[in-house]
Design an enzyme around this catalytic site. Structure first.
Site, PDB file in Angstrom:
ATOM      1  N   CYS A   9      11.137 -33.619  74.725  1.00 32.54           N
ATOM      2  CA  CYS A   9      11.113 -34.039  76.192  1.00 32.54           C
ATOM      3  C   CYS A   9      10.044 -35.486  75.923  1.00 32.54           C
ATOM      4  O   CYS A   9       9.626 -35.674  74.978  1.00 32.54           O
ATOM      5  CB  CYS A   9      10.767 -33.380  77.061  1.00 32.54           C
ATOM      6  SG  CYS A   9       8.830 -32.981  76.827  1.00 32.54           S
ATOM      7  N   PRO A  10      10.346 -36.243  77.010  1.00 32.41           N
ATOM      8  CA  PRO A  10       9.674 -37.650  76.695  1.00 32.41           C
ATOM      9  C   PRO A  10       8.224 -37.429  76.673  1.00 32.41           C
ATOM     10  O   PRO A  10       7.565 -38.145  75.618  1.00 32.41           O
ATOM     11  CB  PRO A  10       9.852 -38.449  78.517  1.00 32.41           C
ATOM     12  CG  PRO A  10      11.153 -37.927  78.697  1.00 32.41           C
ATOM     13  CD  PRO A  10      11.196 -36.257  78.239  1.00 32.41           C
TER      14      PRO A  10
END
Length: 507
Positions: A9-10
């Site tokens: 994920c970011p």
């Protein structure tokens, strides 16, 4: 079946590991052997070559570009977001099993469109061998996303690499102002004058180091957007394009455009047929050279100045926001921060707030304060709700409430996901209204913040800290009251039946 997966994920903090847990537990429940590689902030737990070779199918649960995708060439691939893995890991594994059954013996699954480079090309890039083969033509990949999905993944990859620079630089600058006041920016370079016994000198040092870190923000954004699109050969053109965006003062917007240009140019150049003898030098010499020249020229001569004009207009609009308009913007930012709890909408709001910090305006600092207040509210509100009405929550939700206190206080909105995954229709509207309240009040109370992260730990760096704390507490109270009311609707106050999903229970 044997299935391997990659989650990312970011921010690489919560979703990455929750998705991994969900896939592993769903695999055990379905009788599959699932091995997961987490590409998160704590490092990458890499899959072995033997695991990949033995796998029947591959699952990519990622909101950013997956590193070294070429390792999975020849395998049926199913792609999804980390949120889909958290909410429906069993469904993803079922899709992977179906893809494996459909795959013919020896079927090749090349590099998906999100990376923009085929597996054979990546091997040539890493080996840089003079006898490397010309890249093979692309063939069909199982379950790849469309352009919109790929675009979001490219942008989120850039944002994920920017966050550490923003956090380090922003916090150092905020600390420098706390120690030395706003005049510290006028201090001489520490290379010319530094007194180790002077607090002002230490403040100047923190400010100058933090400023250097923030100077990397746009080039890093552009470089890693390009990297997500076309692999390592696009890094140099992306960084050059980002630096050009800084030089022409086109800011964040210029960086986004430069990264997309660099990725597109290098991905296009890769498709040009070259002699076998040149294949080895293409990724390390020709592609970076031509890509940097083309992107640099476009940014300086063609697109940089128009984007700079747009950026100046945005800055002027931010500086002109006052009164009701600013409060409404705070409410919107707050609602977006809570809506998907660390997902793409949350990251859009956060990136907008962080991007405004480079303008140095008071309104931009107020927006950053609103974003952080809104992001802290949801986990704490749900943790508080479990203490007020214990019978409305399951044992697993009570277990999830313990880390939620610290996650919320640390500005990690993902701490609310275990609660939202169980009961999204009640929880999500409740946290949205509370975060919107916190964001609006933070701006309405005149609070400002130059630190892009840190939660309560940067409270001493907040302008008007006591009203800011009040905004957070009111937002928590609103979300808590809303979720308790929503939980009673349709349940009559009864204890919830059943347990949450495996992903939630272990979050």
């Amino acid at each position: 079946m044997k299935i391997v997966a990659v989650t990312s994920c970011p921010t690489g903090i919560a979703h990455t590991y929750m998705a991994a847990e969900a896939l592993e537990q769903a695999g055990r429940a379905a009788g599959h052997e699932v091995s997961v590689e987490t590409q998160g902030s704590a490092g990458t737990s890499a899959l072995s070559a033997a695991d990949i070779a033995a796998a029947d199918a591959v699952v990519f649960a990622a909101d950013v570009g997956v590193h070294n995708r070429g390792r999975f060439e020849g395998k049926p691939i199913v792609e999804a977001t980390v949120k889909q893995a958290v909410n429906d890991a069993a469904g993803l594994l079922e899709r992977a099993a179906e893809a494996a059954e459909r795959a013919e013996p020896g079927q090749s699954g090349p590099e998906p469109a999100a990376s923009g480079v085929a597996g054979a090309e990546r091997a040539a890039a890493e080996a840089a061998a003079p006898d490397a083969a010309t890249p093979a033509p692309e063939t069909k990949v199982t379950a790849t996303g469309g352009f919109g999905s790929n675009l979001r993944q490219w942008l989120m990859t850039g944002v994920s690499y920017v966050i550490p620079f923003v956090a380090a630089g922003g916090l150092l600058i905020a600390i420098s102002f706390a120690l030395g006041g706003y005049d510290v920016t006028e201090a001489p370079p520490v290379t010319e004058h530094f007194d180790p016994l002077s607090l002002t000198s230490w403040a100047a040092l923190a400010n100058q180091v933090g400023t250097l870190a923030m100077d990397f923000l746009v080039p890093v954004l552009a470089g890693f957007i390009a990297y997500a699109m076309a692999d390592r050969a696009a890094l140099a053109p992306g960084f050059v394009g980002g630096a050009a965006a800084v030089a022409v003062e086109s800011g964040f917007l210029g960086g986004l455009l430069a990264g997309l240009l660099a990725g597109a140019v290098v991905a296009g150049l890769r498709r040009v047929p070259v002699p076998r003898a040149m294949a080895g030098v293409m990724p390390v010499l020709v592609l970076p050279l031509l890509g940097s020249a083309v992107v640099g020229a476009l940014m300086f001569v063609v697109v940089g100045e128009p984007v700079a004009v747009v950026m100046q207009a945005v800055t002027g609009w931010l500086n002109g926001l006052t009164g009701t308009n600013a409060i409404l913007l705070g409410a919107l930012i707050g609602a977006m921060m809570a809506f998907d709890m660390g997902g793409p909408v949350n990251k859009v709001a956060y990136t907008f707030a962080v991007g405004g910090l480079s303008t140095g305006s008071e309104t931009a600092h107020a927006i950053m304060a609103a974003a952080m207040a809104a992001g802290m509210t949801p986990p704490i509100a749900l943790a508080l709700a479990t203490k007020i009405k214990r019978d409305l929550f399951s044992p697993a939700e009570h277990a999830s409430s313990r880390p939620a206190w610290l996650l919320g206080a640390s500005f990690i909105t993902e701490g609310v996901i275990p609660f939202a995954a169980v009961d999204p229709l009640r929880v999500i509207p409740s946290i949205v209204v509370g975060s919107a309240t916190a964001g609006a009040l933070a701006i309405g109370f005149g609070s400002t913040l130059m630190a892009p992260h840190g939660g309560v730990f940067v409270l001493p760096l907040v302008g008007a800290p006591l009203p800011y704390l009040a905004a957070i507490l009111i937002g928590i109270a609103v979300s808590t009251a809303a979720v308790l009311l929503a939980k009673r609707i349709g349940r009559g106050g009864r204890k919830p039946v059943g347990e949450p999903t495996a992903a939630t229970a272990t979050a």
